[in-house]
Design a protein around this motif. Structure first.
Motif, PDB file in Angstrom:
ATOM      1  N   GLU A   1       9.383 -33.271 -13.453  1.00 24.06           N
ATOM      2  CA  GLU A   1       8.508 -34.207 -14.163  1.00 24.06           C
ATOM      3  C   GLU A   1       8.361 -33.779 -15.625  1.00 24.06           C
ATOM      4  OE1 GLU A   1       6.557 -37.658 -14.562  1.00 24.06           O
ATOM      5  OE2 GLU A   1       7.508 -37.013 -12.711  1.00 24.06           O
ATOM      6  N   ALA A   2       8.214 -32.476 -15.851  1.00 19.90           N
ATOM      7  CA  ALA A   2       8.130 -31.961 -17.226  1.00 19.90           C
ATOM      8  C   ALA A   2       9.418 -32.274 -17.981  1.00 19.90           C
ATOM      9  CB  ALA A   2       7.866 -30.450 -17.217  1.00 19.90           C
ATOM     10  N   ALA A   3      10.556 -32.139 -17.298  1.00 20.47           N
ATOM     11  CA  ALA A   3      11.845 -32.453 -17.921  1.00 20.47           C
ATOM     12  C   ALA A   3      11.938 -33.948 -18.218  1.00 20.47           C
ATOM     13  CB  ALA A   3      12.992 -32.020 -17.002  1.00 20.47           C
ATOM     14  N   LYS A   4      11.522 -34.771 -17.267  1.00 18.86           N
ATOM     15  CA  LYS A   4      11.588 -36.222 -17.434  1.00 18.86           C
ATOM     16  C   LYS A   4      10.713 -36.692 -18.596  1.00 18.86           C
ATOM     17  CE  LYS A   4      10.173 -40.111 -14.935  1.00 18.86           C
ATOM     18  NZ  LYS A   4       9.513 -40.543 -13.733  1.00 18.86           N
ATOM     19  N   ASP A   5       9.553 -36.050 -18.785  1.00 11.49           N
ATOM     20  CA  ASP A   5       8.657 -36.421 -19.888  1.00 11.49           C
ATOM     21  C   ASP A   5       9.338 -36.252 -21.245  1.00 11.49           C
ATOM     22  OD1 ASP A   5       6.654 -37.077 -18.133  1.00 11.49           O
ATOM     23  OD2 ASP A   5       5.474 -35.254 -18.469  1.00 11.49           O
ATOM     24  N   LEU A   6      10.322 -35.374 -21.324  1.00 16.07           N
ATOM     25  CA  LEU A   6      11.041 -35.163 -22.588  1.00 16.07           C
ATOM     26  C   LEU A   6      11.831 -36.394 -23.005  1.00 16.07           C
ATOM     27  CD1 LEU A   6      12.264 -31.503 -22.080  1.00 16.07           C
ATOM     28  CD2 LEU A   6      10.465 -32.299 -23.634  1.00 16.07           C
ATOM     29  N   SER A   7      12.137 -37.292 -22.063  1.00 20.92           N
ATOM     30  CA  SER A   7      12.872 -38.507 -22.415  1.00 20.92           C
ATOM     31  C   SER A   7      12.034 -39.403 -23.331  1.00 20.92           C
ATOM     32  CB  SER A   7      13.295 -39.271 -21.159  1.00 20.92           C
ATOM     33  OG  SER A   7      12.172 -39.843 -20.518  1.00 20.92           O
ATOM     34  N   LYS A   8      10.713 -39.273 -23.240  1.00 21.48           N
ATOM     35  CA  LYS A   8       9.822 -40.080 -24.076  1.00 21.48           C
ATOM     36  C   LYS A   8       9.364 -39.316 -25.318  1.00 21.48           C
ATOM     37  CE  LYS A   8       8.055 -42.091 -19.887  1.00 21.48           C
ATOM     38  NZ  LYS A   8       7.261 -41.489 -18.862  1.00 21.48           N
ATOM     39  N   PHE A   9       9.167 -38.015 -25.168  1.00 17.94           N
ATOM     40  CA  PHE A   9       8.587 -37.215 -26.253  1.00 17.94           C
ATOM     41  C   PHE A   9       9.362 -35.920 -26.473  1.00 17.94           C
ATOM     42  CE2 PHE A   9       5.077 -39.448 -24.053  1.00 17.94           C
ATOM     43  CZ  PHE A   9       4.714 -40.319 -25.065  1.00 17.94           C
ATOM     44  N   PRO A  10      10.620 -35.987 -26.909  1.00 18.93           N
ATOM     45  CA  PRO A  10      11.417 -34.764 -27.038  1.00 18.93           C
ATOM     46  C   PRO A  10      10.946 -33.813 -28.135  1.00 18.93           C
ATOM     47  CG  PRO A  10      12.613 -36.624 -27.933  1.00 18.93           C
ATOM     48  CD  PRO A  10      11.386 -37.175 -27.268  1.00 18.93           C
TER      49      PRO A  10
ATOM     50  N   MET B   1      19.007 -38.220 -16.315  1.00 22.10           N
ATOM     51  CA  MET B   1      17.634 -38.518 -16.001  1.00 22.10           C
ATOM     52  C   MET B   1      17.145 -39.582 -16.974  1.00 22.10           C
ATOM     53  SD  MET B   1      14.937 -35.425 -15.433  1.00 22.10           S
ATOM     54  CE  MET B   1      16.148 -34.242 -14.912  1.00 22.10           C
ATOM     55  N   ALA B   2      16.979 -40.788 -16.511  1.00 17.21           N
ATOM     56  CA  ALA B   2      16.543 -41.879 -17.391  1.00 17.21           C
ATOM     57  C   ALA B   2      15.025 -41.972 -17.380  1.00 17.21           C
ATOM     58  CB  ALA B   2      17.170 -43.178 -16.927  1.00 17.21           C
ATOM     59  N   GLY B   3      14.470 -42.867 -18.172  1.00 14.13           N
ATOM     60  CA  GLY B   3      13.033 -43.075 -18.155  1.00 14.13           C
ATOM     61  C   GLY B   3      12.445 -43.310 -19.529  1.00 14.13           C
ATOM     62  N   GLY B   4      13.153 -42.964 -20.580  1.00 14.23           N
ATOM     63  CA  GLY B   4      12.628 -43.151 -21.925  1.00 14.23           C
ATOM     64  C   GLY B   4      13.738 -43.499 -22.870  1.00 14.23           C
ATOM     65  N   LYS B   5      13.550 -43.173 -24.126  1.00 18.03           N
ATOM     66  CA  LYS B   5      14.555 -43.465 -25.136  1.00 18.03           C
ATOM     67  C   LYS B   5      15.687 -42.445 -25.119  1.00 18.03           C
ATOM     68  CE  LYS B   5      10.793 -44.533 -28.057  1.00 18.03           C
ATOM     69  NZ  LYS B   5      10.095 -44.126 -29.227  1.00 18.03           N
ATOM     70  N   PHE B   6      15.397 -41.247 -24.593  1.00 12.67           N
ATOM     71  CA  PHE B   6      16.381 -40.168 -24.582  1.00 12.67           C
ATOM     72  C   PHE B   6      16.841 -39.885 -23.154  1.00 12.67           C
ATOM     73  CE2 PHE B   6      14.185 -39.704 -28.505  1.00 12.67           C
ATOM     74  CZ  PHE B   6      15.053 -39.072 -29.375  1.00 12.67           C
ATOM     75  N   GLU B   7      18.118 -39.527 -23.026  1.00 14.22           N
ATOM     76  CA  GLU B   7      18.664 -39.120 -21.740  1.00 14.22           C
ATOM     77  C   GLU B   7      18.464 -37.614 -21.615  1.00 14.22           C
ATOM     78  OE1 GLU B   7      22.918 -39.361 -19.363  1.00 14.22           O
ATOM     79  OE2 GLU B   7      22.914 -39.478 -21.543  1.00 14.22           O
ATOM     80  N   VAL B   8      17.918 -37.164 -20.477  1.00  9.65           N
ATOM     81  CA  VAL B   8      17.673 -35.743 -20.247  1.00  9.65           C
ATOM     82  C   VAL B   8      18.763 -35.199 -19.326  1.00  9.65           C
ATOM     83  CG1 VAL B   8      16.055 -34.029 -19.343  1.00  9.65           C
ATOM     84  CG2 VAL B   8      15.183 -36.038 -20.544  1.00  9.65           C
ATOM     85  N   LEU B   9      19.441 -34.160 -19.796  1.00 10.15           N
ATOM     86  CA  LEU B   9      20.530 -33.539 -19.035  1.00 10.15           C
ATOM     87  C   LEU B   9      20.221 -32.069 -18.790  1.00 10.15           C
ATOM     88  CD1 LEU B   9      23.414 -34.984 -21.222  1.00 10.15           C
ATOM     89  CD2 LEU B   9      22.640 -35.861 -19.022  1.00 10.15           C
ATOM     90  N   LEU B  10      20.684 -31.565 -17.667  1.00  5.60           N
ATOM     91  CA  LEU B  10      20.562 -30.142 -17.355  1.00  5.60           C
ATOM     92  C   LEU B  10      21.938 -29.500 -17.448  1.00  5.60           C
ATOM     93  CD1 LEU B  10      18.390 -30.334 -14.112  1.00  5.60           C
ATOM     94  CD2 LEU B  10      17.599 -29.699 -16.377  1.00  5.60           C
ATOM     95  N   THR B  11      22.027 -28.350 -18.096  1.00  2.87           N
ATOM     96  CA  THR B  11      23.283 -27.611 -18.085  1.00  2.87           C
ATOM     97  C   THR B  11      23.457 -27.001 -16.696  1.00  2.87           C
ATOM     98  OG1 THR B  11      22.232 -25.554 -18.776  1.00  2.87           O
ATOM     99  CG2 THR B  11      23.089 -27.012 -20.545  1.00  2.87           C
ATOM    100  N   GLU B  12      24.660 -26.495 -16.413  1.00  2.00           N
ATOM    101  CA  GLU B  12      24.882 -25.818 -15.140  1.00  2.00           C
ATOM    102  C   GLU B  12      23.938 -24.639 -14.990  1.00  2.00           C
ATOM    103  OE1 GLU B  12      28.903 -24.764 -14.145  1.00  2.00           O
ATOM    104  OE2 GLU B  12      29.658 -26.689 -14.858  1.00  2.00           O
TER     105      GLU B  12
END
Length: 111
Positions: A43-52, A1-12
């Motif tokens: 969306e909440a998960a994606k926001d973590l790419s900017k503000f983890p 999941m791109a969108g910020g400085k951090f890549e957001v991944l989901l575990t299985e």
């Protein structure tokens, strides 16, 4: 999941959580409501790419002296994650009204 400085991944496990949440809401209410809930959670998960670092420490883990995981909320749902390097890994998505102590112990601590 791109969108910020951090890549957001989901575990299985987190992916299975999302599927279970969708199925539950679709059955209890409607597919449209379930889809809306998933959109909000993603969306909440994606926001973590900017503000983890914005998430708080889960109190159940702090009580055990563990401060490597954080959480953010979307409605009553808790997204439990950890930041490693430039990645945010979401381990668990669960209704905060559940018995989180045993759920966190099982999923994160292998108990």
């Amino acid at each position: 999941m791109a969108g910020g400085k951090f890549e957001v991944l989901l575990t299985e496990g987190a992916e299975r959580d999302l599927e279970a949440i969708y199925d539950y809401i679709a059955e209890a209410d409607s597919a449209a409501c379930a889809g809306g809930m998933l959109d909000g959670l993603m969306e909440a998960a994606k926001d973590l790419s900017k503000f983890p670092e914005r998430g708080s420490y889960p109190k159940e883990l702090v009580a055990l002296g563990i401060k490597e995981y954080r959480q953010v909320f979307f409605k009553s749902w808790r997204l439990i994650y950890r930041t490693t390097g430039k990645q945010v890994v979401i381990y668990l998505i669960a209704d905060g009204r559940r018995d989180m102590q045993s759920l966190l112990a099982r999923r994160l601590l292998g108990a």
